[in-house]
Design a protein around this motif. Structure first.
Motif, PDB file in Angstrom:
ATOM      1  N   GLY A 152      33.064  17.813  37.951  1.00 59.95           N
ATOM      2  CA  GLY A 152      32.613  19.167  38.245  1.00 59.95           C
ATOM      3  C   GLY A 152      33.694  20.230  38.336  1.00 59.95           C
TER       4      GLY A 152
ATOM      5  N   VAL B 250      37.795  15.455  29.530  1.00 60.57           N
ATOM      6  CA  VAL B 250      36.948  16.640  29.683  1.00 60.57           C
ATOM      7  C   VAL B 250      35.824  16.565  28.654  1.00 60.57           C
ATOM      8  CG1 VAL B 250      38.815  18.100  30.558  1.00 60.57           C
ATOM      9  CG2 VAL B 250      38.382  18.040  28.123  1.00 60.57           C
TER      10      VAL B 250
ATOM     11  N   ARG C 293      35.923  23.022  36.760  1.00 60.11           N
ATOM     12  CA  ARG C 293      35.940  23.891  35.579  1.00 60.11           C
ATOM     13  C   ARG C 293      37.187  24.754  35.641  1.00 60.11           C
ATOM     14  NH1 ARG C 293      30.400  26.702  34.365  1.00 60.11           N
ATOM     15  NH2 ARG C 293      31.686  27.170  32.575  1.00 60.11           N
TER      16      ARG C 293
ATOM     17  N   GLU D  35      35.530  21.456  31.329  1.00 61.28           N
ATOM     18  CA  GLU D  35      34.820  20.940  32.502  1.00 61.28           C
ATOM     19  C   GLU D  35      35.012  19.436  32.550  1.00 61.28           C
ATOM     20  OE1 GLU D  35      30.438  20.892  34.642  1.00 61.28           O
ATOM     21  OE2 GLU D  35      30.697  21.942  32.745  1.00 61.28           O
ATOM     22  N   THR D  36      35.325  18.915  33.724  1.00 59.54           N
ATOM     23  CA  THR D  36      35.513  17.481  33.913  1.00 59.54           C
ATOM     24  C   THR D  36      34.212  16.864  34.419  1.00 59.54           C
ATOM     25  OG1 THR D  36      36.241  17.667  36.201  1.00 59.54           O
ATOM     26  CG2 THR D  36      37.950  17.819  34.492  1.00 59.54           C
TER      27      THR D  36
END
Length: 76
Positions: free
Chosen positions: A33, A74, A35, A29-30
């Motif tokens: 937002g 991430v 994924r 997940e960054t």
């Protein structure tokens, strides 16, 4: 006059890691937002984006198989 170009070493922010350091097949997940799952990683990372925090009309562009930078930060 020749100069040697210094190799730039980057490091992720605290609590983060680079996508290239993640094992293949692992979810990520960054901070913005996104994924997804890491498929392959060389110079660039091939990923499958499962969800993105964007407007509904833009989701078709983001979702699915994408190529992003291997040094994308991430969460750990």
């Amino acid at each position: 006059m020749k100069r040697k170009i210094k190799e730039i070493k980057t490091k992720p922010a605290p609590g983060m890691m680079f996508l290239k350091d993640l094992p293949i097949g692992k979810m990520f997940e960054t901070p913005c937002g996104i994924r997804g799952v890491l498929i392959d990683c060389d110079i660039n990372a091939k990923v499958v984006i499962l969800s993105a925090g964007v407007e509904e009309e833009d989701k078709q562009y983001y979702l699915g198989k994408q190529t992003i930078a291997a040094e994308t930060e991430v969460y750990k």
